[in-house]
Design a protein around this motif. Structure first.
Motif, PDB file in Angstrom:
ATOM      1  N   GLY A 172      22.330 -49.872   4.050  1.00  0.00           N
ATOM      2  CA  GLY A 172      23.689 -49.891   4.567  1.00  0.00           C
ATOM      3  C   GLY A 172      24.581 -50.912   3.875  1.00  0.00           C
ATOM      4  O   GLY A 172      25.557 -51.382   4.465  1.00  0.00           O
ATOM      5  N   ILE A 173      24.250 -51.259   2.636  1.00  0.00           N
ATOM      6  CA  ILE A 173      25.068 -52.201   1.881  1.00  0.00           C
ATOM      7  C   ILE A 173      25.416 -51.591   0.533  1.00  0.00           C
ATOM      8  O   ILE A 173      24.774 -50.651   0.094  1.00  0.00           O
ATOM      9  N   HIS A 174      26.442 -52.149  -0.091  1.00  0.00           N
ATOM     10  CA  HIS A 174      26.784 -51.702  -1.440  1.00  0.00           C
ATOM     11  C   HIS A 174      26.419 -52.786  -2.436  1.00  0.00           C
ATOM     12  O   HIS A 174      25.994 -53.887  -2.065  1.00  0.00           O
ATOM     13  N   ARG A 175      26.598 -52.500  -3.692  1.00  0.00           N
ATOM     14  CA  ARG A 175      26.169 -53.366  -4.787  1.00  0.00           C
ATOM     15  C   ARG A 175      26.730 -54.788  -4.673  1.00  0.00           C
ATOM     16  O   ARG A 175      26.011 -55.768  -4.846  1.00  0.00           O
TER      17      ARG A 175
ATOM     18  N   VAL B 142      34.658 -62.606  -1.509  1.00  0.00           N
ATOM     19  CA  VAL B 142      33.410 -63.002  -0.855  1.00  0.00           C
ATOM     20  C   VAL B 142      33.589 -62.976   0.658  1.00  0.00           C
ATOM     21  O   VAL B 142      32.703 -62.514   1.385  1.00  0.00           O
ATOM     22  N   ALA B 143      34.726 -63.445   1.133  1.00  0.00           N
ATOM     23  CA  ALA B 143      34.977 -63.502   2.579  1.00  0.00           C
ATOM     24  C   ALA B 143      34.880 -62.116   3.222  1.00  0.00           C
ATOM     25  O   ALA B 143      34.285 -61.967   4.290  1.00  0.00           O
ATOM     26  N   VAL B 144      35.454 -61.117   2.560  1.00  0.00           N
ATOM     27  CA  VAL B 144      35.410 -59.748   3.087  1.00  0.00           C
ATOM     28  C   VAL B 144      33.960 -59.263   3.161  1.00  0.00           C
ATOM     29  O   VAL B 144      33.522 -58.719   4.181  1.00  0.00           O
TER      30      VAL B 144
ATOM     31  N   LYS C  31      31.261 -58.336   6.572  1.00  0.00           N
ATOM     32  CA  LYS C  31      30.476 -57.112   6.733  1.00  0.00           C
ATOM     33  C   LYS C  31      28.985 -57.423   6.820  1.00  0.00           C
ATOM     34  O   LYS C  31      28.269 -56.837   7.631  1.00  0.00           O
ATOM     35  N   LEU C  32      28.510 -58.347   5.985  1.00  0.00           N
ATOM     36  CA  LEU C  32      27.089 -58.704   6.005  1.00  0.00           C
ATOM     37  C   LEU C  32      26.715 -59.418   7.294  1.00  0.00           C
ATOM     38  O   LEU C  32      25.613 -59.247   7.816  1.00  0.00           O
ATOM     39  N   GLU C  33      27.641 -60.191   7.821  1.00  0.00           N
ATOM     40  CA  GLU C  33      27.395 -60.874   9.096  1.00  0.00           C
ATOM     41  C   GLU C  33      27.337 -59.854  10.240  1.00  0.00           C
ATOM     42  O   GLU C  33      26.472 -59.929  11.113  1.00  0.00           O
ATOM     43  N   LYS C  34      28.248 -58.887  10.183  1.00  0.00           N
ATOM     44  CA  LYS C  34      28.297 -57.845  11.221  1.00  0.00           C
ATOM     45  C   LYS C  34      27.007 -57.014  11.240  1.00  0.00           C
ATOM     46  O   LYS C  34      26.530 -56.621  12.302  1.00  0.00           O
TER      47      LYS C  34
END
Length: 149
Positions: free
Chosen positions: A31-34, A66-68, A72-75
């Motif tokens: 569920g992540i992108h590059r 990076v913030a964006v 998403k990674l935190e969510k």
């Protein structure tokens, strides 16, 4: 000679696109992108902790980008923010257990892809290829510095 260089360059681009396609397909299941994957790998390389600025510097991208990705990674539960005890203005970004697991799985994926990529190459051929790629990188960096490109 020029046509040969063009053909080699085209082959290199095709290889790069093919490698990226297979890797992106492999990490889709997480569920992540590059770009998000790159952040997870930086955190892993930095022993699990880094600031947003350190991540941006490592990846040569803006802190805003990076913030964006961090949001998403935190969510999704792959990373967490920990307030820096020495400077409360900063957060350290840390891998969660889920993030550590994804890094381990993606490293295995890279090993599988790399193993397939170099399946019928000898160690000597791989060393030679590494030398060629290093020279190519140095050549293009030198051309960039000289403003040739």
């Amino acid at each position: 000679m020029e046509n040969n260089a063009r053909n080699l360059s085209k082959s290199f681009r095709i290889l790069n696109m093919t490698h990226r396609k297979y890797f992106e397909r492999a990490i889709e299941k997480f569920g992540i992108h590059r770009g998000q994957h790159h952040i997870l790998m930086v955190l892993s390389d930095k022993k699990g902790f880094a600031t947003q600025k350190e991540i941006a510097d490592c990846l040569h991208i803006t802190a805003a980008t990076v913030a964006v990705a961090i949001k998403k990674l935190e969510k999704t539960g792959y990373i967490k923010k920990i307030q820096d005890e020495e400077d409360l203005r900063y957060n350290k970004i840390s891998l969660t257990d889920k993030g550590i697991d994804i890094v381990a799985q993606s490293r295995r994926t890279f090993e599988t892809i790399d193993s397939s990529l170099f399946a019928d190459f000898t160690d000597d051929e791989k060393r030679q290829m590494d030398n060629y790629l290093t020279r190519m990188t140095n050549n293009i960096n030198k051309a960039q510095e000289n403003k040739d490109i």
